[in-house]
Design an enzyme around this catalytic site. Structure first.
Site, PDB file in Angstrom:
ATOM      1  N   LYS A 255       1.472  -4.390 -16.850  1.00 51.34           N
ATOM      2  CA  LYS A 255       0.315  -3.635 -17.337  1.00 51.34           C
ATOM      3  C   LYS A 255       0.600  -3.084 -18.728  1.00 51.34           C
ATOM      4  CE  LYS A 255      -2.058  -3.589 -13.351  1.00 51.34           C
ATOM      5  NZ  LYS A 255      -2.019  -4.992 -12.869  1.00 51.34           N
ATOM      6  N   GLN A 315       9.378  -1.482  -3.383  1.00 48.37           N
ATOM      7  CA  GLN A 315       8.409  -2.536  -3.677  1.00 48.37           C
ATOM      8  C   GLN A 315       9.010  -3.341  -4.821  1.00 48.37           C
ATOM      9  OE1 GLN A 315       5.106  -0.049  -4.760  1.00 48.37           O
ATOM     10  NE2 GLN A 315       5.859   0.250  -6.833  1.00 48.37           N
ATOM     11  N   ASP A 350       1.078  -7.191 -10.025  1.00 49.62           N
ATOM     12  CA  ASP A 350       2.429  -6.941 -10.545  1.00 49.62           C
ATOM     13  C   ASP A 350       3.357  -6.375  -9.470  1.00 49.62           C
ATOM     14  OD1 ASP A 350       0.807  -4.656 -10.521  1.00 49.62           O
ATOM     15  OD2 ASP A 350       2.013  -3.652 -12.066  1.00 49.62           O
ATOM     16  N   ASP A 386       8.722   7.100  -3.162  1.00 49.08           N
ATOM     17  CA  ASP A 386       7.397   6.724  -3.635  1.00 49.08           C
ATOM     18  C   ASP A 386       6.565   6.166  -2.477  1.00 49.08           C
ATOM     19  OD1 ASP A 386       5.858   6.256  -6.226  1.00 49.08           O
ATOM     20  OD2 ASP A 386       5.782   4.242  -5.337  1.00 49.08           O
ATOM     21  N   GLU A 415       6.726  11.473  -1.274  1.00 51.58           N
ATOM     22  CA  GLU A 415       5.571  11.506  -2.165  1.00 51.58           C
ATOM     23  C   GLU A 415       4.404  10.808  -1.481  1.00 51.58           C
ATOM     24  OE1 GLU A 415       4.264   8.647  -4.082  1.00 51.58           O
ATOM     25  OE2 GLU A 415       3.280   9.594  -5.791  1.00 51.58           O
ATOM     26  N   LYS A 527       3.609   6.302 -17.989  1.00 54.95           N
ATOM     27  CA  LYS A 527       3.829   5.243 -17.001  1.00 54.95           C
ATOM     28  C   LYS A 527       3.783   3.865 -17.647  1.00 54.95           C
ATOM     29  CE  LYS A 527       0.685   6.352 -13.819  1.00 54.95           C
ATOM     30  NZ  LYS A 527      -0.044   6.204 -12.533  1.00 54.95           N
ATOM     31  N   TYR A 528       2.942   3.726 -18.669  1.00 50.94           N
ATOM     32  CA  TYR A 528       2.717   2.386 -19.223  1.00 50.94           C
ATOM     33  C   TYR A 528       3.185   2.228 -20.658  1.00 50.94           C
ATOM     34  CZ  TYR A 528      -0.373   2.614 -15.212  1.00 50.94           C
ATOM     35  OH  TYR A 528      -0.877   2.792 -13.965  1.00 50.94           O
TER      36      TYR A 528
END
Lengths: 656, 656
Positions: A255, A315, A350, A386, A415, A527-528
């Protein structure tokens, strides 16, 4: 008629019920930290009017023998018994309740009544002698000698009166009562306790993206460079530094800034898209440095009193080595491709979720445990997990128990922002701490109701809240619109309502409030993309953060949540509450103006007499160092958000 | 790393918790009568956002296969599921909750979302086909054929749109959902139900001393003579006739009139001092007649619709044959004598308690069970148990279960007036009904609070109250001082608040109010002397009793307690409440003046719209047969105790 063969437990006359604390009938352990009390209550009764004895039995789970403390009958009409014990060492404890008919005590009570009524007690004295001899048969050493002397004294008493007096002697009673016949005692089921270190209950967290620790825009900082920020974070008084994932980031479907579907060639991608040809969950993103750099970072943090927490995001990016080496750990679509994450109709191509129910699930679970142990061996004992609610409960229960059995220092923060029962279940399964709805509770009724639920109901036995003011995913409207006072308000609320709290910085201390319009997402989110911050940007609230963290450290009342109590105040924009230490030597009253835009004032009603105070008493505002006199129950509070939207007051104990 | 071997239940993703109803985590059964509902609720959830299916499973305990009814998700935010089933046959039932991931439903939900969003669903359609084929592999017969046709239709669909439409078809969904894969389903623990006949829940009791049924003072009536009273008792509308003990009465330490320590030569003694040379618990006091006379009495009562209840007083006079034949069943003092009953410093030398913990306890328990079965074989299926709280809980749990297993018609009423937790425990152990504190609850707050506790809290699942207006031991001050209206008030309260209620007559219907001064004991109590009564003594309230018992029979709302609801009325002396049938076809509103001495009036607030009523509605006073119009929520009530201290109103249903 043929003789019935009945179980011997049918001879147990005592019933033990409603033992508290207990989570789901004992299915899950309660939680404590060393030196904390476990207050135990139980309803205990038997037929007839015989007296009972009852004890709490407890032990570290690894030990064989129980320790015992007595339960006392605190409410005879309701057959309610109370007692307490203290846990000391890390790891699992067990506890239960045992009770039996107090034959000697019952005999003593009845003897006393009969003797006072002038009845003949010859038979009673004979029975008493038998009961004392029976106790002696269970005693040893000095106790046995004592009991023998008592028996002799009773036998040789010069007259009935002195014999009865000797039989009713309270020392004799204590002595005999220590050697009861428990062959028909009733024992409750065994309950569990997970004892975790104090950091599970009390700590200030700072979350950061190490790659944005540099000062040059769009240039990723290395861990070595990020080390330069440690001193500033430590000086603000934080205990835990939680790093966004530091592992290699995937390139497939990466992303771009502000979650753009496609990344440009220089966009760094989200750290939660874990795994690339450079490695997976046990590796370091190359632009951050090496495992050795990480070790150095951990050590430097430790020198400054900062403990590192890592993110466990189980993940994978499509480029994760697991995808090549263990395709069986993923779900496959019927066209042969691996199933990406989705929340229909949204796709997250992703991210490949792991399939915790795959045919080879046991090897997957083992590998994930191995990931945790890998980082433990590098000195990391706190993990922020997470989205745990997208993995099976049983996995977490197994993982946390396995890890803590070997490494009881290890802590896990869940979380999960989802339905309350799911969040509670994760806490039951062993998470040391839990994110909460705090971020979305901004009004007085919302905060009061939610905090009462978290601190005053059964869930407090296993769910320890951690109040984050903000996260990379949550920049609440209150912060977007309330200016600098809004940040101060939320900081003080989080730090004084929650023994555990956290901020995501530097955006928080710099009062960064620009969001993607209509969302809770940060604009140009870290984050990106790589961000660089002026860590001393004008308008920052680092001084207030430093102050509040010092106040937290110096005032033990703020290290616990159980004592939290809200007070009546005649203004819906003012919230006032106290936390107190058990001995009332530390009383912290916080008053907060929930309105970041206007001065608010009102009269608060304080339970000053319950605190042992009379008439005038001194209050010390720990934020401003002002001292002033309050009087009685009703006192005036006025808070100007432009100045400072809160008082944090230490109230002098009544004792000089 | 060696491969971990984990239990397969670790693959169960669904959590089932907080199943209601449940008594003490399933330790004890709940209670029901045939045709009654069991409303089941549970908190059920799993990780992620998969949909779940859940069912209640239930069965008579003797059957192997479960019946199933679905649970529905009634509160998604709280993960709360609801369902119900009906029990039919007497005896034990079992029930539990089972839940699993609804793979097909989840797939269907996601397919729908993706298709609506215009995404490619090729893979989804392939997966759907696989799921339907998997369901087919679990189906048989017509269902299998149907599923095969569906698979063909899907395969041969002319275009994508019609294929998706066929896949989303709700009939297909219902069909597939009937054959789920439950290999990883979670099943809650098995819970129990004791199903007893309707008389356990609903009935009017009349207690009497048969020996006082005659008309000549100081002349004991025989059972044959007492039969003459049956018609009058039956005419008043009672269902159960409970007889004070009818066994031979001991002579040793026999008590005289008004509990005088020594009896005169002609004093008959207390029927609870059971046992003489003429026999014990399986025999009839000779002055009452023979076993054949008893059989005749039972049969005559039965003809009149009266069921006989006997008293089970498991204690012995010193003259009981057990004392000679089984001295090992009693406690012995150290001088060799048998221990009499006592409540120090009080002695009850006419009573020897049985020792339920004696070395030979199993033979004692068997004998006592045999006593119950002896009377069952003579046609008695209801037992009022004297002071059950002075015998071990486990004894009762064992006895009742053993007896009901063979004779499921049998009912037991616990006469325990002691601490609430002890009374509740006896109910948990299996008593069909329980005496209560009703006799001592006379004010509006007392009655409201106590009835809410009995009918609206968890204890209603296993404790069925029986409200006695009076007993041979309890002539409450309210009756002593309130005159005839006091008797009417307590009658109407008992009969309309309690689906089970009772009176001790003839003292009650004759408004006998003379007590031993300063006590609740009747003066010249039938316990210690023969009485004769003018059963038509002026001032009696037999007509009112007859009326209220008829009202009870004709109005099903009064056969249950769960629907009880109190209403606001602006007078502390007026109590107003309703019971309603589940379908609201029967609504009974009772208004009672709790003050026996003065007229009281007030405005009551009724939830008329919840009952489907609008504006004007007709109320019919079933006591006076007056009909009048009420309007809306607020209505006026005025009650003169001299006239009649209560209304019992049937409210016409909204439906014509």
């Amino acid at each position: 008629m043929s003789r019935t063969q009945l179980p011997t437990e049918f001879q147990q006359r005592v019933v033990i019920e409603n033992v508290q604390p207990e989570v789901d009938g004992g299915r899950f352990p309660i939680k404590r930290c060393p030196a904390e009390k476990v207050l135990v209550s139980a309803t205990i009764h038997c037929d007839s009017s015989d007296l009972l004895s009852a004890v709490i039995q407890y032990r570290p789970a690894k030990e064989k023998s129980w320790k015992e403390v007595p339960l006392e009958l605190s409410n005879p009409g309701m057959d309610l018994w109370d007692g307490e014990f203290i846990v000391e060492t890390l790891g699992r404890y067990e506890y239960t309740v045992q009770s039996w008919v107090d034959t000697f005590g019952t005999w003593r009570r009845d003897l006393s009544k009969k003797y006072e009524a002038g009845l003949d007690v010859t038979n009673e004295m004979l029975l008493g002698g038998r009961l004392i001899r029976a106790a002696a048969s269970r005693a040893q050493g000095a106790d046995l000698d004592s009991l023998r002397r008592r028996i002799d004294a009773l036998t040789n008493a010069s007259d009935k009166a002195s014999q009865v007096q000797a039989a009713l002697d309270s020392d004799l009673f204590s002595l005999v009562t220590r050697f009861p016949d428990r062959t028909q005692a009733t024992t409750y089921r065994t309950l569990g306790i997970t004892v975790e270190r104090e950091r599970a209950r009390y700590g200030a967290w700072y979350e950061m993206f190490p790659r944005s620790a540099g000062s040059q825009p769009d240039r990723a900082a290395t861990l070595r460079l990020a080390e330069q920020r440690l001193m500033g974070i430590a000086k603000m008084g934080f205990d835990v530094l939680y790093l966004a994932p530091i592992h290699p980031i995937g390139k497939s479907f990466r992303k771009g800034p502000n979650n753009k579907p496609k990344a440009g060639p220089n966009d760094p991608g989200s750290p939660w898209a874990i795994g690339s040809p450079e490695g997976g969950h046990k590796d370091i993103e190359p632009t951050l440095g090496t495992l050795e750099d990480f070790d150095h970072f951990v050590k430097e943090a430790d020198h400054l009193g900062l403990e590192i927490a890592l993110d466990l995001a189980f993940q994978c990016s499509p480029d994760h080595p697991y995808v090549q080496n263990h395709p069986e750990w993923f779900r496959h679509r019927l066209d042969g491709t691996i199933q990406y994450a989705e929340n229909p109709p949204k796709k997250y191509e992703d991210i490949y979720p792991l399939d915790f129910q795959c045919a080879d699930w046991q090897s997957l679970w083992d590998e994930l445990k191995d990931v945790v142990i890998f980082w433990i061996k590098r000195g990391v004992y706190i993990f922020r997990v997470d989205n745990p609610h997208t993995k099976p409960y049983r996995f977490w229960e197994w993982l946390i128990r396995e890890v803590q059995e070997k490494y009881p220092k290890t802590l896990f923060l869940a979380e999960a922002f989802t339905r309350p029962k799911v969040m509670e279940q994760l806490a039951k399964c062993g998470f040391s701490q839990s994110y909460t709805y705090f971020t979305w509770r901004t009004t007085k009724p919302e905060l009061t109701e939610y905090l009462d639920e978290l601190t005053q109901t059964e869930i407090k036995e296993c769910l320890r809240p951690n109040f984050f003011t903000n996260t990379p995913d949550i920049l609440h409207e209150f912060l977007q619109k309330g200016g600098r006072p809004a940040f101060q308000i939320r900081l003080i609320l989080a730090a004084t309502l929650g023994a555990n709290y956290g901020i995501y910085g530097p955006p928080f201390e710099l009062c960064e409030n620009r969001a993607v319009a209509g969302t809770e997402d940060y604009l140009d989110s870290e984050k990106y993309q790589i961000r660089s911050w002026d860590w001393d940007r004008p308008g920052h609230i680092k001084d207030l953060i430093t102050k509040i963290n010092n106040i937290r450290r110096e005032n033990p009342a703020l290290h616990f949540n159980d004592s939290l109590r809200f007070f009546t105040i005649n203004n819906e924009n003012l919230l006032c509450y106290a936390k107190t230490s058990a001995d009332l030597s530390n009383i912290i009253v916080t008053a907060v103006n929930l309105d970041p835009l206007h001065v608010q004032a009102g009269w608060v009603q304080l339970p000053f007499s319950e605190w042992g105070l009379k008439g005038d008493y001194q209050v010390h505002d720990l934020l401003t160092d002002h001292r002033f006199q309050w009087n009685g129950q009703s006192n005036f509070v006025q808070l100007d958000p432009i100045d400072l939207p809160a008082h944090v007051l230490r109230i002098s104990s009544a004792k000089p």
